[in-house]
Design a protein around this motif. Sequence first.
Motif, mmCIF file in Angstrom:
data_model
loop_
_atom_site.group_PDB
_atom_site.id
_atom_site.type_symbol
_atom_site.label_atom_id
_atom_site.label_comp_id
_atom_site.label_asym_id
_atom_site.label_seq_id
_atom_site.Cartn_x
_atom_site.Cartn_y
_atom_site.Cartn_z
ATOM 1 N N SER A 57 39.492 45.751 64.535
ATOM 2 C CA SER A 57 39.969 46.088 65.883
ATOM 3 C C SER A 57 39.569 47.504 66.279
ATOM 4 N N ILE A 58 39.696 48.440 65.367
ATOM 5 C CA ILE A 58 39.317 49.828 65.654
ATOM 6 C C ILE A 58 37.829 49.924 65.961
ATOM 7 N N GLN A 59 37.010 49.221 65.205
ATOM 8 C CA GLN A 59 35.569 49.242 65.455
ATOM 9 C C GLN A 59 35.247 48.675 66.837
ATOM 10 N N ILE A 60 35.854 47.552 67.177
ATOM 11 C CA ILE A 60 35.610 46.918 68.476
ATOM 12 C C ILE A 60 36.064 47.837 69.608
ATOM 13 N N LEU A 61 37.253 48.406 69.459
ATOM 14 C CA LEU A 61 37.775 49.283 70.511
ATOM 15 C C LEU A 61 36.957 50.566 70.642
ATOM 16 N N SER A 62 36.417 51.051 69.561
ATOM 17 C CA SER A 62 35.561 52.231 69.615
ATOM 18 C C SER A 62 34.292 51.951 70.416
ATOM 19 N N ILE A 63 33.692 50.811 70.170
ATOM 20 C CA ILE A 63 32.489 50.412 70.916
ATOM 21 C C ILE A 63 32.827 50.251 72.396
ATOM 22 N N LEU A 64 33.941 49.588 72.691
ATOM 23 C CA LEU A 64 34.366 49.383 74.070
ATOM 24 C C LEU A 64 34.653 50.720 74.763
ATOM 25 N N ALA A 65 35.358 51.630 74.079
ATOM 26 C CA ALA A 65 35.679 52.933 74.665
ATOM 27 C C ALA A 65 34.409 53.726 74.955
ATOM 28 N N THR A 66 33.435 53.655 74.069
ATOM 29 C CA THR A 66 32.166 54.344 74.300
ATOM 30 C C THR A 66 31.483 53.804 75.546
ATOM 31 N N VAL A 68 32.878 52.106 78.127
ATOM 32 C CA VAL A 68 33.664 52.433 79.327
ATOM 33 C C VAL A 68 33.512 53.914 79.654
ATOM 34 N N GLY A 69 33.532 54.768 78.640
ATOM 35 C CA GLY A 69 33.390 56.206 78.867
ATOM 36 C C GLY A 69 32.065 56.580 79.506
ATOM 37 N N GLN A 71 30.348 54.576 81.506
ATOM 38 C CA GLN A 71 30.323 54.031 82.862
ATOM 39 C C GLN A 71 31.362 54.669 83.776
ATOM 40 N N SER A 72 32.536 54.996 83.236
ATOM 41 C CA SER A 72 33.608 55.551 84.056
ATOM 42 C C SER A 72 34.527 56.417 83.191
ATOM 43 N N PRO A 73 34.224 57.698 83.065
ATOM 44 C CA PRO A 73 35.074 58.580 82.256
ATOM 45 C C PRO A 73 36.537 58.590 82.714
ATOM 46 N N LYS A 74 36.767 58.459 84.025
ATOM 47 C CA LYS A 74 38.138 58.455 84.538
ATOM 48 C C LYS A 74 38.899 57.219 84.044
ATOM 49 N N ALA A 75 38.261 56.064 84.045
ATOM 50 C CA ALA A 75 38.900 54.844 83.550
ATOM 51 C C ALA A 75 39.227 54.983 82.064
ATOM 52 N N LEU A 76 38.336 55.587 81.308
ATOM 53 C CA LEU A 76 38.585 55.808 79.884
ATOM 54 C C LEU A 76 39.781 56.730 79.687
ATOM 55 N N GLU A 77 39.840 57.803 80.459
ATOM 56 C CA GLU A 77 40.948 58.758 80.355
ATOM 57 C C GLU A 77 42.286 58.075 80.657
ATOM 58 N N GLY A 79 42.981 54.828 80.442
ATOM 59 C CA GLY A 79 43.255 53.861 79.372
ATOM 60 C C GLY A 79 43.772 54.534 78.110
ATOM 61 N N MET A 80 43.198 55.675 77.772
ATOM 62 C CA MET A 80 43.641 56.411 76.583
ATOM 63 C C MET A 80 45.071 56.924 76.772
ATOM 64 N N ALA A 81 45.396 57.379 77.968
ATOM 65 C CA ALA A 81 46.755 57.848 78.250
ATOM 66 C C ALA A 81 47.755 56.706 78.105
ATOM 67 N N GLN A 82 47.399 55.535 78.624
ATOM 68 C CA GLN A 82 48.275 54.371 78.495
ATOM 69 C C GLN A 82 48.431 53.973 77.031
ATOM 70 N N ALA A 83 47.350 54.021 76.282
ATOM 71 C CA ALA A 83 47.404 53.662 74.857
ATOM 72 C C ALA A 83 48.308 54.633 74.097
ATOM 73 N N ARG A 84 48.193 55.936 74.381
ATOM 74 C CA ARG A 84 49.051 56.925 73.711
ATOM 75 C C ARG A 84 50.522 56.663 74.019
#
Length: 99
Positions: A57-66, A68-69, A71-77, A79-84
């Motif tokens: 799961s961590i590997q998949i999410l890392s690839i996805l975050a890269t 998304v980041g 394509q849209s750094p704001k969307a990544l930011e 999503g990371m805030a929601q995850a935290r």
Amino acid sequence: MPKINFRLDGSLHTVLMRRARGANLSMSSLIRHLLQQAVDERRRYVFSSQDEILATSIQILSILATSVGQQSPKALEQGMAQARTILAERGLLGGEDGQ
């Protein structure tokens, strides 16, 4: 089945409750698994399949975050805030203040 009663200090109880909830187990079930692990002659980790799922799961999410980041750094930011927030609510962030 024999029954055992014992006392835990508050901090150990809190950690065990978090782990039980995280593994979707009752406290009794978690402690039974931990005791089985303690007497396992092969000294293997009882929840190894959970670790393998987590690693994948961590590997998949890392690839996805890269992706998304890029394509849209704001969307990544966001999503990371929601995850935290979700991780903090479940006691899954390190440190006493959840940071």
